[in-house]
Design an enzyme around this catalytic site. Structure first.
Site, PDB file in Angstrom:
ATOM      1  N   TYR A 116     -15.840 -40.439 -14.753  1.00 11.32           N
ATOM      2  CA  TYR A 116     -15.915 -39.687 -16.017  1.00 11.32           C
ATOM      3  C   TYR A 116     -17.275 -38.989 -16.135  1.00 11.32           C
ATOM      4  O   TYR A 116     -17.350 -37.784 -16.372  1.00 11.32           O
ATOM      5  CB  TYR A 116     -15.712 -40.657 -17.172  1.00 11.32           C
ATOM      6  CG  TYR A 116     -15.739 -40.025 -18.549  1.00 11.32           C
ATOM      7  CD1 TYR A 116     -14.733 -39.155 -18.967  1.00 11.32           C
ATOM      8  CD2 TYR A 116     -16.765 -40.325 -19.454  1.00 11.32           C
ATOM      9  CE1 TYR A 116     -14.747 -38.603 -20.248  1.00 11.32           C
ATOM     10  CE2 TYR A 116     -16.777 -39.784 -20.728  1.00 11.32           C
ATOM     11  CZ  TYR A 116     -15.765 -38.925 -21.121  1.00 11.32           C
ATOM     12  OH  TYR A 116     -15.783 -38.385 -22.390  1.00 11.32           O
ATOM     13  N   ARG A 125     -26.845 -49.659 -22.530  1.00 12.92           N
ATOM     14  CA  ARG A 125     -27.493 -50.577 -23.480  1.00 12.92           C
ATOM     15  C   ARG A 125     -27.648 -49.941 -24.857  1.00 12.92           C
ATOM     16  O   ARG A 125     -27.560 -50.585 -25.876  1.00 12.92           O
ATOM     17  CB  ARG A 125     -28.912 -50.944 -22.983  1.00 12.92           C
ATOM     18  CG  ARG A 125     -28.976 -51.923 -21.855  1.00 12.92           C
ATOM     19  CD  ARG A 125     -28.526 -53.319 -22.218  1.00 12.92           C
ATOM     20  NE  ARG A 125     -29.087 -53.819 -23.471  1.00 12.92           N
ATOM     21  CZ  ARG A 125     -28.498 -54.745 -24.231  1.00 12.92           C
ATOM     22  NH1 ARG A 125     -27.342 -55.253 -23.900  1.00 12.92           N
ATOM     23  NH2 ARG A 125     -29.068 -55.156 -25.340  1.00 12.92           N
ATOM     24  N   GLN A 126     -27.965 -48.661 -24.853  1.00  9.97           N
ATOM     25  CA  GLN A 126     -28.224 -48.013 -26.139  1.00  9.97           C
ATOM     26  C   GLN A 126     -27.868 -46.541 -26.093  1.00  9.97           C
ATOM     27  O   GLN A 126     -27.880 -45.914 -25.046  1.00  9.97           O
ATOM     28  CB  GLN A 126     -29.689 -48.185 -26.546  1.00  9.97           C
ATOM     29  CG  GLN A 126     -30.664 -47.774 -25.458  1.00  9.97           C
ATOM     30  CD  GLN A 126     -32.110 -48.038 -25.834  1.00  9.97           C
ATOM     31  OE1 GLN A 126     -32.399 -48.695 -26.824  1.00  9.97           O
ATOM     32  NE2 GLN A 126     -33.028 -47.514 -25.049  1.00  9.97           N
ATOM     33  N   ARG A 127     -27.550 -46.010 -27.232  1.00  3.92           N
ATOM     34  CA  ARG A 127     -27.138 -44.606 -27.363  1.00  3.92           C
ATOM     35  C   ARG A 127     -27.549 -44.098 -28.724  1.00  3.92           C
ATOM     36  O   ARG A 127     -27.169 -44.680 -29.739  1.00  3.92           O
ATOM     37  CB  ARG A 127     -25.626 -44.496 -27.309  1.00  3.92           C
ATOM     38  CG  ARG A 127     -25.001 -44.354 -25.969  1.00  3.92           C
ATOM     39  CD  ARG A 127     -25.383 -43.060 -25.293  1.00  3.92           C
ATOM     40  NE  ARG A 127     -25.159 -43.134 -23.868  1.00  3.92           N
ATOM     41  CZ  ARG A 127     -23.952 -43.222 -23.331  1.00  3.92           C
ATOM     42  NH1 ARG A 127     -22.889 -43.217 -24.073  1.00  3.92           N
ATOM     43  NH2 ARG A 127     -23.824 -43.288 -22.039  1.00  3.92           N
TER      44      ARG A 127
HETATM   45  N1  LIG Z   1     -14.123 -39.513 -28.819  1.00  5.35           N
HETATM   46  C1  LIG Z   1     -15.338 -39.562 -28.327  1.00  5.35           C
HETATM   47  O1  LIG Z   1     -16.127 -40.420 -28.710  1.00  5.35           O
HETATM   48  C2  LIG Z   1     -15.805 -38.544 -27.314  1.00  5.35           C
HETATM   49  C3  LIG Z   1     -17.152 -38.571 -26.930  1.00  5.35           C
HETATM   50  C4  LIG Z   1     -17.600 -37.655 -25.992  1.00  5.35           C
HETATM   51  C5  LIG Z   1     -16.755 -36.720 -25.466  1.00  5.35           C
HETATM   52  N2  LIG Z   1     -15.456 -36.703 -25.858  1.00  5.35           N
HETATM   53  C6  LIG Z   1     -14.578 -35.709 -25.222  1.00  5.35           C
HETATM   54  O2  LIG Z   1     -13.723 -35.110 -26.174  1.00  5.35           O
HETATM   55  C7  LIG Z   1     -12.456 -34.850 -25.584  1.00  5.35           C
HETATM   56  C8  LIG Z   1     -11.355 -35.469 -26.420  1.00  5.35           C
HETATM   57  O3  LIG Z   1     -11.536 -36.867 -26.468  1.00  5.35           O
HETATM   58  P1  LIG Z   1     -10.672 -37.818 -27.398  1.00  5.35           P
HETATM   59  O4  LIG Z   1     -11.544 -38.961 -27.770  1.00  5.35           O
HETATM   60  O5  LIG Z   1     -10.003 -37.014 -28.450  1.00  5.35           O
HETATM   61  O6  LIG Z   1      -9.637 -38.387 -26.331  1.00  5.35           O
HETATM   62  P2  LIG Z   1      -8.047 -38.284 -26.275  1.00  5.35           P
HETATM   63  O7  LIG Z   1      -7.599 -39.097 -25.106  1.00  5.35           O
HETATM   64  O8  LIG Z   1      -7.482 -38.586 -27.618  1.00  5.35           O
HETATM   65  O9  LIG Z   1      -7.831 -36.734 -26.012  1.00  5.35           O
HETATM   66  C9  LIG Z   1      -7.884 -36.172 -24.735  1.00  5.35           C
HETATM   67  C10 LIG Z   1      -6.603 -35.386 -24.528  1.00  5.35           C
HETATM   68  O10 LIG Z   1      -6.669 -34.731 -23.248  1.00  5.35           O
HETATM   69  C11 LIG Z   1      -5.356 -34.780 -22.682  1.00  5.35           C
HETATM   70  N3  LIG Z   1      -5.482 -34.584 -21.237  1.00  5.35           N
HETATM   71  C12 LIG Z   1      -6.034 -35.423 -20.326  1.00  5.35           C
HETATM   72  N4  LIG Z   1      -5.985 -34.863 -19.095  1.00  5.35           N
HETATM   73  C13 LIG Z   1      -5.378 -33.650 -19.234  1.00  5.35           C
HETATM   74  C14 LIG Z   1      -5.041 -32.588 -18.336  1.00  5.35           C
HETATM   75  N5  LIG Z   1      -5.333 -32.674 -17.024  1.00  5.35           N
HETATM   76  N6  LIG Z   1      -4.441 -31.481 -18.840  1.00  5.35           N
HETATM   77  C15 LIG Z   1      -4.145 -31.384 -20.158  1.00  5.35           C
HETATM   78  N7  LIG Z   1      -4.435 -32.344 -21.047  1.00  5.35           N
HETATM   79  C16 LIG Z   1      -5.051 -33.468 -20.595  1.00  5.35           C
HETATM   80  C17 LIG Z   1      -4.832 -36.164 -23.091  1.00  5.35           C
HETATM   81  O11 LIG Z   1      -3.434 -36.272 -22.990  1.00  5.35           O
HETATM   82  C18 LIG Z   1      -5.345 -36.257 -24.526  1.00  5.35           C
HETATM   83  O12 LIG Z   1      -4.428 -35.755 -25.472  1.00  5.35           O
HETATM   84  C19 LIG Z   1     -12.512 -35.400 -24.156  1.00  5.35           C
HETATM   85  O13 LIG Z   1     -12.807 -34.337 -23.261  1.00  5.35           O
HETATM   86  C20 LIG Z   1     -13.668 -36.360 -24.205  1.00  5.35           C
HETATM   87  O14 LIG Z   1     -14.282 -36.486 -22.949  1.00  5.35           O
HETATM   88  C21 LIG Z   1     -14.955 -37.601 -26.768  1.00  5.35           C
END
Ligand SMILES: NC(=O)c1ccc[n+]([C@@H]2O[C@H](COP(=O)([O-])OP(=O)(O)OC[C@H]3O[C@@H](n4cnc5c(N)ncnc54)[C@H](O)[C@@H]3O)[C@@H](O)[C@H]2O)c1
Length: 284
Positions: A119, A247-249
């Site tokens: 990731y 550990r921390q963010r």
């Molecule tokens: N929620 C958090 O704390 C957080 C923090 C940092 C970054 N993000 C980023 O935000 C975005 C959304 O995260 P979220 O928490 O809503 O997660 P989530 O799993 O609810 O949403 C991600 C979506 O992407 C879709 N997906 C995955 N692979 C795919 C592909 N190859 N093609 C099309 N769709 C695909 C999944 O089906 C899902 O609906 C992600 O990119 C994540 O890395 C989220």
């Protein structure tokens, strides 16, 4: 508006209300595969990726692909259609940070071959791809480095602390805290995050901007808060700390404050109360 999703970790029910609108469509497609899309495109927002440690451990190759191949496909789409491109990056690019709080100028401390590497490195590659398209092709780009965000519609079993604790507390089961619970996270309520993303999309900063809530909580404090807000009598149980768990963010949001005049407005306590209401009312 076209929402493109494989539903690998998502749920079509989350956008069902939007599907009633004539200008909205849900297209089931893997963005790691080439993509054809009709009509004008103003903006491409790349949020596709497994996002919780449980999800990217279950789908490691897909996670690497969507951060690299998926990012490239969506950058190509934005470039071909003259659209602005926004990448949902992550605080995981900082890894287990040696600088605290984390400003955008910090390069991070990531283990490329650990279980979280698929990731973290995919998102780091996604940022590199994004800046390459900006520098090479003059593409209008935005990079949101999103810190832990939570709210209604999270999956109860996605393994993240907030839905874990809430579903455990509501079921009267022990709340599972990893390690001694002294590790910290900064929790941003989803409405605040979306406001920050929309402001970032509208500004003209091509590089990364941290979006998150600087109010830091230990996981033990979070578990106690969830217990208090749910009125649960559950115990708190301790489990071994996962490998490479940071550990921390805490985001340094100086850049977002200055560029976007943005900062979170919903305190974690309020956001948690709203999220608990949602889990309660939907019986998730
Ligand atoms: N929620 C958090 O704390 C957080 C923090 C940092 C970054 N993000 C980023 O935000 C975005 C959304 O995260 P979220 O928490 O809503 O997660 P989530 O799993 O609810 O949403 C991600 C979506 O992407 C879709 N997906 C995955 N692979 C795919 C592909 N190859 N093609 C099309 N769709 C695909 C999944 O089906 C899902 O609906 C992600 O990119 C994540 O890395 C989220």
């Amino acid at each position: 508006m076209t929402c493109i999703d494989t539903l690998l970790t998502g749920d079509a029910g989350n956008v069902r209300a939007l599907e009633a609108r004539p200008q909205f469509q849900l297209l089931r497609h893997d963005v790691s595969q080439p993509l054809e899309l009709g009509g004008p495109v103003d903006a491409v927002l790349h949020f596709a990726s497994p996002a919780s440690p449980v999800d990217y451990a279950a789908h490691p190759i897909e996670t690497l692909e969507v951060g690299t191949l998926g990012t490239r496909n969506l950058l190509e789409l934005a470039q071909a259609r003259g659209a602005v491109f926004l990448l949902a990056s992550t605080s995981e690019v900082y890894g287990d940070p040696l600088v605290h709080p984390q400003p955008e100028t910090y390069w991070g401390n990531v283990n490329p071959i650990g279980p979280r590497g698929v990731y973290d490195e995919a998102k780091r590659a996604a940022e590199a791809f994004t800046m390459a398209y900006h520098r090479r092709h003059g593409l209008r780009t935005r990079i949101a480095r999103i810190f832990n965000t939570f709210g209604p519609r999270m999956r109860s079993n996605d393994g993240r602390a907030v839905p874990n604790f809430i579903t455990q507390a509501l079921a009267g089961k022990a709340l599972t805290v990893y390690g001694d619970g002294s590790q910290t996270r900064s929790l941003c309520y989803v409405d605040d995050l979306i406001e920050g993303v929309m402001r970032l999309l509208a500004c003209d900063e091509p590089g990364p901007v941290n979006l998150g809530n600087p109010q830091e909580l230990t996981m033990l404090e979070l578990a106690r808060l969830v217990k208090e807000l749910t009125g649960s009598r559950s115990e708190i149980a301790f489990s071994p700390l996962p490998v490479d768990d940071p550990r921390q963010r805490q985001p340094d949001i100086t850049r977002a404050r200055e560029l976007l005049e943005w900062e979170p407005r919903v305190a974690p306590r309020e956001g948690l109360a709203r999220t608990i209401d949602w889990f309660r009312s939907t019986g998730r």
